[in-house]
Design a protein around this motif. Sequence first.
Motif, PDB file in Angstrom:
ATOM      1  N   ILE A   1       1.456  -0.979   0.138  1.00 16.23           N
ATOM      2  CA  ILE A   1       0.147   0.238  -0.105  1.00 16.23           C
ATOM      3  C   ILE A   1       0.815   0.956   0.523  1.00 16.23           C
ATOM      4  O   ILE A   1       0.702   2.252  -1.248  1.00 16.23           O
ATOM      5  N   ALA A   2       2.523   0.844   0.999  1.00 16.19           N
ATOM      6  CA  ALA A   2       3.102   2.121   0.831  1.00 16.19           C
ATOM      7  C   ALA A   2       3.618   2.567  -0.681  1.00 16.19           C
ATOM      8  O   ALA A   2       3.536   3.859  -0.501  1.00 16.19           O
ATOM      9  N   ILE A   3       3.930   1.712  -1.058  1.00 16.51           N
ATOM     10  CA  ILE A   3       4.427   1.350  -2.135  1.00 16.51           C
ATOM     11  C   ILE A   3       3.521   1.889  -3.299  1.00 16.51           C
ATOM     12  O   ILE A   3       4.356   3.225  -4.186  1.00 16.51           O
ATOM     13  N   LEU A   4       2.355   2.064  -3.140  1.00 11.31           N
ATOM     14  CA  LEU A   4       1.719   2.231  -4.536  1.00 11.31           C
ATOM     15  C   LEU A   4       1.164   4.029  -3.806  1.00 11.31           C
ATOM     16  O   LEU A   4       1.094   4.855  -5.176  1.00 11.31           O
ATOM     17  N   ILE A   5       1.186   3.846  -2.804  1.00 12.24           N
ATOM     18  CA  ILE A   5       0.967   5.474  -2.775  1.00 12.24           C
ATOM     19  C   ILE A   5       2.103   6.690  -2.923  1.00 12.24           C
ATOM     20  O   ILE A   5       2.021   7.414  -3.875  1.00 12.24           O
ATOM     21  N   ALA A   6       3.266   5.388  -2.674  1.00 13.55           N
ATOM     22  CA  ALA A   6       4.585   6.332  -3.335  1.00 13.55           C
ATOM     23  C   ALA A   6       4.027   6.661  -4.950  1.00 13.55           C
ATOM     24  O   ALA A   6       4.832   7.928  -5.115  1.00 13.55           O
ATOM     25  N   LEU A   7       4.048   5.689  -5.343  1.00 14.27           N
ATOM     26  CA  LEU A   7       4.489   6.040  -6.674  1.00 14.27           C
ATOM     27  C   LEU A   7       2.549   7.188  -7.180  1.00 14.27           C
ATOM     28  O   LEU A   7       3.900   7.328  -8.873  1.00 14.27           O
TER      29      LEU A   7
ATOM     30  N   ILE B   1       1.557   9.365  -5.899  1.00 15.92           N
ATOM     31  CA  ILE B   1       2.039  10.856  -5.557  1.00 15.92           C
ATOM     32  C   ILE B   1       3.123  11.221  -6.850  1.00 15.92           C
ATOM     33  O   ILE B   1       3.457  12.056  -7.459  1.00 15.92           O
ATOM     34  N   LYS B   2       4.020   9.795  -6.970  1.00 14.25           N
ATOM     35  CA  LYS B   2       5.214  10.684  -8.208  1.00 14.25           C
ATOM     36  C   LYS B   2       4.673  10.635  -9.204  1.00 14.25           C
ATOM     37  O   LYS B   2       5.356  11.702 -10.128  1.00 14.25           O
ATOM     38  N   ARG B   3       3.780   9.949  -9.413  1.00 12.14           N
ATOM     39  CA  ARG B   3       3.160  10.159 -11.021  1.00 12.14           C
ATOM     40  C   ARG B   3       2.223  11.527 -11.473  1.00 12.14           C
ATOM     41  O   ARG B   3       2.212  12.249 -12.591  1.00 12.14           O
TER      42      ARG B   3
ATOM     43  N   ILE C   1       1.748  14.049  -8.624  1.00 12.91           N
ATOM     44  CA  ILE C   1       1.885  15.723  -7.788  1.00 12.91           C
ATOM     45  C   ILE C   1       3.416  16.387  -8.667  1.00 12.91           C
ATOM     46  O   ILE C   1       3.869  17.624  -8.893  1.00 12.91           O
ATOM     47  N   LEU C   2       4.247  15.258  -8.591  1.00 14.51           N
ATOM     48  CA  LEU C   2       5.477  16.536  -8.658  1.00 14.51           C
ATOM     49  C   LEU C   2       5.524  16.338 -10.348  1.00 14.51           C
ATOM     50  O   LEU C   2       6.260  17.400 -10.501  1.00 14.51           O
ATOM     51  N   PRO C   3       4.824  16.292 -11.579  1.00 16.09           N
ATOM     52  CA  PRO C   3       4.780  17.034 -12.767  1.00 16.09           C
ATOM     53  C   PRO C   3       4.714  18.429 -12.321  1.00 16.09           C
ATOM     54  O   PRO C   3       4.929  18.600 -13.037  1.00 16.09           O
ATOM     55  N   LYS C   4       3.564  17.916 -11.712  1.00 14.93           N
ATOM     56  CA  LYS C   4       2.572  19.458 -11.541  1.00 14.93           C
ATOM     57  C   LYS C   4       3.343  20.244 -10.663  1.00 14.93           C
ATOM     58  O   LYS C   4       3.215  21.564 -10.840  1.00 14.93           O
ATOM     59  N   LEU C   5       4.057  20.224  -9.964  1.00 18.18           N
ATOM     60  CA  LEU C   5       5.302  20.752  -9.331  1.00 18.18           C
ATOM     61  C   LEU C   5       6.585  21.642  -9.841  1.00 18.18           C
ATOM     62  O   LEU C   5       7.091  22.753  -9.645  1.00 18.18           O
ATOM     63  N   LYS C   6       6.517  20.448 -11.174  1.00 17.60           N
ATOM     64  CA  LYS C   6       7.997  20.573 -12.214  1.00 17.60           C
ATOM     65  C   LYS C   6       7.313  22.204 -13.512  1.00 17.60           C
ATOM     66  O   LYS C   6       8.086  22.913 -13.075  1.00 17.60           O
ATOM     67  N   ARG C   7       6.168  22.210 -13.076  1.00 18.27           N
ATOM     68  CA  ARG C   7       5.410  23.108 -13.860  1.00 18.27           C
ATOM     69  C   ARG C   7       5.728  24.206 -13.532  1.00 18.27           C
ATOM     70  O   ARG C   7       5.368  25.873 -13.837  1.00 18.27           O
TER      71      ARG C   7
END
Length: 283
Positions: free
Chosen positions: A265-271, A273-275, A277-283
Amino acid sequence: MNNKTVTIFIIFIFIILAGCISTQNYQMKGEKSQFSSDLRFAGLGNKGSPSMDEGSNVNGKTFERKVISTATLTIEVASAQAAINDITNITLETGGFISSSSISDIGNNRKNGHLTARVPQKSFYSTIEKIDALGTEKYRQVSGQDVTEEFIDLGARLDNLQKQETRLQEILKMATTVKDIIEVEHELERVRGEVESLTGRLNYLNQSVEMSTITVTVMEPAPITGDGWGISDALRDAVRGFIESVRGIIIFTGFIIPILIYLSIAILIALGIKRKILPKLKR
Protein backbone atom coordinates in the motif's frame (compact mmCIF):
# COMPACT_ATOMS: atom_id res chain seq x y z
CA MET A 1 21.32 -128.88 118.25
CA ASN A 2 17.68 -128.90 117.26
CA ASN A 3 16.99 -125.70 119.22
CA LYS A 4 19.85 -123.90 117.45
CA THR A 5 18.55 -125.01 114.07
CA VAL A 6 15.03 -123.80 114.85
CA THR A 7 16.40 -120.45 116.07
CA ILE A 8 18.45 -119.90 112.90
CA PHE A 9 15.45 -120.83 110.75
CA ILE A 10 13.21 -118.32 112.55
CA ILE A 11 15.80 -115.54 112.16
CA PHE A 12 16.10 -116.32 108.44
CA ILE A 13 12.30 -116.07 108.04
CA PHE A 14 12.27 -112.66 109.74
CA ILE A 15 15.03 -111.40 107.43
CA ILE A 16 13.07 -112.48 104.33
CA LEU A 17 9.88 -110.83 105.60
CA ALA A 18 11.72 -107.59 106.38
CA GLY A 19 13.19 -107.55 102.89
CA CYS A 20 9.79 -108.03 101.28
CA ILE A 21 8.24 -105.24 103.36
CA SER A 22 11.09 -102.84 102.45
CA THR A 23 10.75 -103.66 98.79
CA GLN A 24 7.00 -103.03 98.86
CA ASN A 25 7.45 -99.69 100.64
CA TYR A 26 10.07 -98.63 98.14
CA GLN A 27 7.79 -99.47 95.21
CA MET A 28 4.84 -97.59 96.74
CA LYS A 29 6.66 -94.48 98.00
CA GLY A 30 9.38 -94.16 95.39
CA GLU A 31 7.29 -94.80 92.27
CA LYS A 32 7.47 -91.20 91.08
CA SER A 33 11.23 -90.94 91.56
CA GLN A 34 11.64 -94.28 89.76
CA PHE A 35 9.86 -92.96 86.66
CA SER A 36 11.71 -89.64 86.87
CA SER A 37 14.97 -91.56 86.92
CA ASP A 38 13.84 -93.70 83.99
CA LEU A 39 12.86 -90.61 82.02
CA ARG A 40 16.24 -89.03 82.67
CA PHE A 41 17.90 -92.25 81.59
CA ALA A 42 15.86 -92.11 78.39
CA GLY A 43 17.35 -88.71 77.67
CA LEU A 44 14.18 -86.68 78.38
CA GLY A 45 15.40 -84.79 81.42
CA ASN A 46 16.75 -82.13 79.04
CA LYS A 47 14.54 -81.61 76.00
CA GLY A 48 17.26 -79.81 74.07
CA SER A 49 18.75 -81.32 70.97
CA PRO A 50 22.21 -82.90 71.09
CA SER A 51 25.05 -80.65 70.07
CA MET A 52 27.12 -81.02 66.95
CA ASP A 53 30.09 -82.24 68.99
CA GLU A 54 28.03 -85.12 70.38
CA GLY A 55 26.96 -86.43 66.97
CA SER A 56 29.52 -85.25 64.44
CA ASN A 57 31.16 -88.67 64.39
CA VAL A 58 28.33 -91.16 64.69
CA ASN A 59 29.47 -94.73 65.39
CA GLY A 60 32.88 -93.88 63.98
CA LYS A 61 31.48 -93.34 60.49
CA THR A 62 32.97 -90.75 58.15
CA PHE A 63 30.31 -89.01 56.06
CA GLU A 64 31.04 -88.04 52.48
CA ARG A 65 30.51 -84.41 51.53
CA LYS A 66 26.93 -83.52 50.68
CA VAL A 67 26.56 -80.71 48.12
CA ILE A 68 23.34 -79.42 46.53
CA SER A 69 24.25 -78.30 42.99
CA THR A 70 22.21 -75.76 41.02
CA ALA A 71 22.70 -74.01 37.68
CA THR A 72 20.96 -71.18 35.83
CA LEU A 73 21.36 -70.83 32.05
CA THR A 74 20.12 -68.38 29.43
CA ILE A 75 20.62 -69.32 25.78
CA GLU A 76 19.55 -67.80 22.49
CA VAL A 77 18.00 -70.31 20.09
CA ALA A 78 16.32 -70.27 16.71
CA SER A 79 13.14 -71.87 18.08
CA ALA A 80 12.11 -71.80 21.72
CA GLN A 81 9.69 -74.71 21.32
CA ALA A 82 12.31 -76.91 19.64
CA ALA A 83 14.88 -76.03 22.32
CA ILE A 84 12.45 -76.92 25.13
CA ASN A 85 11.80 -80.28 23.46
CA ASP A 86 15.54 -80.95 23.08
CA ILE A 87 16.25 -80.06 26.71
CA THR A 88 13.44 -82.35 27.82
CA ASN A 89 14.91 -85.24 25.85
CA ILE A 90 18.42 -84.58 27.22
CA THR A 91 17.04 -84.57 30.78
CA LEU A 92 15.11 -87.80 30.35
CA GLU A 93 18.16 -89.53 28.83
CA THR A 94 20.16 -88.81 32.00
CA GLY A 95 17.47 -90.34 34.19
CA GLY A 96 16.13 -86.99 35.33
CA PHE A 97 12.77 -85.30 35.03
CA ILE A 98 11.20 -81.91 34.22
CA SER A 99 9.69 -80.17 37.24
CA SER A 100 8.29 -77.18 35.30
CA SER A 101 8.15 -75.88 31.72
CA SER A 102 6.50 -72.92 30.00
CA ILE A 103 6.58 -70.96 26.71
CA SER A 104 5.34 -67.39 26.25
CA ASP A 105 4.81 -65.13 23.24
CA ILE A 106 6.63 -61.80 23.68
CA GLY A 107 5.51 -60.22 20.40
CA ASN A 108 7.16 -59.60 17.00
CA ASN A 109 6.77 -63.34 16.28
CA ARG A 110 9.16 -64.16 19.12
CA LYS A 111 8.81 -66.68 21.96
CA ASN A 112 10.63 -67.26 25.22
CA GLY A 113 10.74 -70.52 27.16
CA HIS A 114 11.47 -71.39 30.79
CA LEU A 115 12.29 -74.87 32.05
CA THR A 116 13.46 -76.42 35.33
CA ALA A 117 15.14 -79.81 35.09
CA ARG A 118 16.25 -82.24 37.82
CA VAL A 119 19.14 -84.47 36.82
CA PRO A 120 21.34 -86.95 38.72
CA GLN A 121 24.38 -85.35 40.33
CA LYS A 122 26.76 -87.46 38.27
CA SER A 123 25.26 -86.04 35.05
CA PHE A 124 25.04 -82.44 36.25
CA TYR A 125 27.96 -80.87 34.37
CA SER A 126 27.61 -82.97 31.22
CA THR A 127 23.93 -81.99 30.99
CA ILE A 128 24.85 -78.32 31.25
CA GLU A 129 27.23 -78.64 28.32
CA LYS A 130 24.66 -80.46 26.20
CA ILE A 131 22.05 -77.78 26.86
CA ASP A 132 24.57 -75.02 26.17
CA ALA A 133 25.33 -76.56 22.77
CA LEU A 134 21.72 -76.01 21.65
CA GLY A 135 22.25 -72.28 21.10
CA THR A 136 24.30 -69.23 22.00
CA GLU A 137 24.97 -68.89 25.70
CA LYS A 138 24.01 -65.50 27.13
CA TYR A 139 24.26 -66.24 30.86
CA ARG A 140 25.50 -69.02 33.12
CA GLN A 141 25.64 -69.41 36.90
CA VAL A 142 26.63 -72.62 38.69
CA SER A 143 26.58 -72.90 42.48
CA GLY A 144 26.84 -75.53 45.20
CA GLN A 145 25.48 -75.53 48.75
CA ASP A 146 27.44 -77.67 51.22
CA VAL A 147 24.97 -79.33 53.61
CA THR A 148 27.37 -81.90 55.08
CA GLU A 149 27.34 -80.37 58.55
CA GLU A 150 23.55 -80.15 58.65
CA PHE A 151 23.27 -83.72 57.36
CA ILE A 152 25.57 -85.08 60.10
CA ASP A 153 23.81 -83.06 62.80
CA LEU A 154 20.37 -84.26 61.72
CA GLY A 155 21.58 -87.86 61.57
CA ALA A 156 22.97 -87.68 65.12
CA ARG A 157 19.81 -86.09 66.48
CA LEU A 158 17.65 -88.68 64.73
CA ASP A 159 19.73 -91.52 66.15
CA ASN A 160 19.39 -90.16 69.69
CA LEU A 161 15.65 -89.61 69.30
CA GLN A 162 15.13 -93.14 68.06
CA LYS A 163 16.96 -94.46 71.13
CA GLN A 164 14.75 -92.28 73.33
CA GLU A 165 11.66 -93.65 71.58
CA THR A 166 12.77 -97.24 72.27
CA ARG A 167 13.47 -96.48 75.92
CA LEU A 168 10.11 -94.71 76.34
CA GLN A 169 8.30 -97.74 74.96
CA GLU A 170 10.04 -99.86 77.61
CA ILE A 171 9.10 -97.37 80.34
CA LEU A 172 5.50 -97.34 79.14
CA LYS A 173 5.30 -101.09 79.71
CA MET A 174 6.46 -100.59 83.31
CA ALA A 175 3.99 -97.78 84.08
CA THR A 176 1.35 -98.73 86.67
CA THR A 177 -0.54 -95.47 87.29
CA VAL A 178 -2.63 -93.35 84.93
CA LYS A 179 -0.46 -90.31 85.64
CA ASP A 180 2.71 -92.13 84.68
CA ILE A 181 1.13 -93.57 81.54
CA ILE A 182 -0.10 -90.13 80.41
CA GLU A 183 3.31 -88.56 81.10
CA VAL A 184 5.21 -91.22 79.17
CA GLU A 185 2.77 -91.20 76.26
CA HIS A 186 3.07 -87.40 76.03
CA GLU A 187 6.86 -87.61 75.82
CA LEU A 188 6.61 -90.50 73.36
CA GLU A 189 4.31 -88.47 71.11
CA ARG A 190 6.72 -85.52 71.17
CA VAL A 191 9.73 -87.70 70.35
CA ARG A 192 7.90 -89.39 67.49
CA GLY A 193 6.94 -85.99 66.07
CA GLU A 194 10.58 -84.88 66.11
CA VAL A 195 11.64 -88.17 64.52
CA GLU A 196 9.19 -87.64 61.66
CA SER A 197 10.33 -84.03 61.19
CA LEU A 198 14.02 -84.91 61.08
CA THR A 199 13.37 -87.89 58.80
CA GLY A 200 11.52 -85.63 56.35
CA ARG A 201 14.34 -83.08 56.37
CA LEU A 202 16.98 -85.77 55.80
CA ASN A 203 14.97 -87.20 52.90
CA TYR A 204 14.70 -83.73 51.35
CA LEU A 205 18.47 -83.15 51.67
CA ASN A 206 19.22 -86.57 50.17
CA GLN A 207 16.93 -85.91 47.20
CA SER A 208 18.37 -82.43 46.68
CA VAL A 209 21.92 -83.81 46.71
CA GLU A 210 21.19 -86.76 44.46
CA MET A 211 19.10 -84.75 41.95
CA SER A 212 20.65 -81.42 40.91
CA THR A 213 18.56 -78.52 39.60
CA ILE A 214 19.12 -76.78 36.25
CA THR A 215 16.97 -73.75 35.37
CA VAL A 216 17.05 -72.76 31.70
CA THR A 217 15.68 -69.73 29.87
CA VAL A 218 15.59 -69.96 26.07
CA MET A 219 14.90 -66.90 23.93
CA GLU A 220 14.55 -66.37 20.23
CA PRO A 221 16.69 -63.62 18.64
CA ALA A 222 15.16 -60.25 17.88
CA PRO A 223 14.34 -59.74 14.17
CA ILE A 224 16.92 -57.78 12.16
CA THR A 225 15.27 -54.41 11.50
CA GLY A 226 16.26 -50.77 11.41
CA ASP A 227 15.63 -50.58 15.12
CA GLY A 228 19.02 -52.05 15.89
CA TRP A 229 20.79 -49.34 13.83
CA GLY A 230 18.74 -46.37 14.95
CA ILE A 231 17.12 -45.86 11.54
CA SER A 232 13.63 -45.83 12.98
CA ASP A 233 14.65 -43.17 15.47
CA ALA A 234 16.24 -41.15 12.66
CA LEU A 235 13.06 -41.35 10.58
CA ARG A 236 10.96 -40.28 13.52
CA ASP A 237 13.29 -37.34 14.14
CA ALA A 238 13.14 -36.38 10.44
CA VAL A 239 9.35 -36.39 10.40
CA ARG A 240 9.28 -34.42 13.63
CA GLY A 241 11.75 -31.90 12.17
CA PHE A 242 9.71 -31.55 8.97
CA ILE A 243 6.55 -30.88 10.92
CA GLU A 244 8.31 -28.32 13.06
CA SER A 245 9.68 -26.61 9.91
CA VAL A 246 6.24 -26.43 8.32
CA ARG A 247 4.88 -25.07 11.55
CA GLY A 248 7.59 -22.41 11.58
CA ILE A 249 6.88 -21.45 8.00
CA ILE A 250 3.17 -21.10 8.71
CA ILE A 251 3.87 -18.92 11.71
CA PHE A 252 6.35 -16.79 9.74
CA THR A 253 3.86 -16.42 6.90
CA GLY A 254 1.22 -15.29 9.33
CA PHE A 255 3.50 -12.54 10.55
CA ILE A 256 4.93 -11.42 7.18
CA ILE A 257 1.70 -11.18 5.13
CA PRO A 258 0.30 -8.13 6.99
CA ILE A 259 3.65 -6.42 6.73
CA LEU A 260 3.80 -7.07 2.99
CA ILE A 261 0.29 -5.67 2.57
CA TYR A 262 1.23 -2.50 4.40
CA LEU A 263 4.42 -2.16 2.36
CA SER A 264 2.49 -2.71 -0.88
CA ILE A 265 0.00 0.00 0.00
CA ALA A 266 2.80 2.38 0.93
CA ILE A 267 4.59 1.71 -2.36
CA LEU A 268 1.43 2.26 -4.38
CA ILE A 269 0.78 5.56 -2.64
CA ALA A 270 4.34 6.66 -3.25
CA LEU A 271 4.11 5.79 -6.94
CA GLY A 272 0.85 7.65 -7.25
CA ILE A 273 2.31 10.75 -5.70
CA LYS A 274 5.31 10.51 -7.93
CA ARG A 275 3.23 10.28 -11.10
CA LYS A 276 0.62 12.95 -10.33
CA ILE A 277 2.03 15.47 -7.93
CA LEU A 278 5.68 15.74 -8.90
CA PRO A 279 5.00 16.71 -12.60
CA LYS A 280 2.70 19.56 -11.43
CA LEU A 281 5.33 20.89 -9.07
CA LYS A 282 7.88 21.02 -11.90
CA ARG A 283 5.56 23.21 -14.00
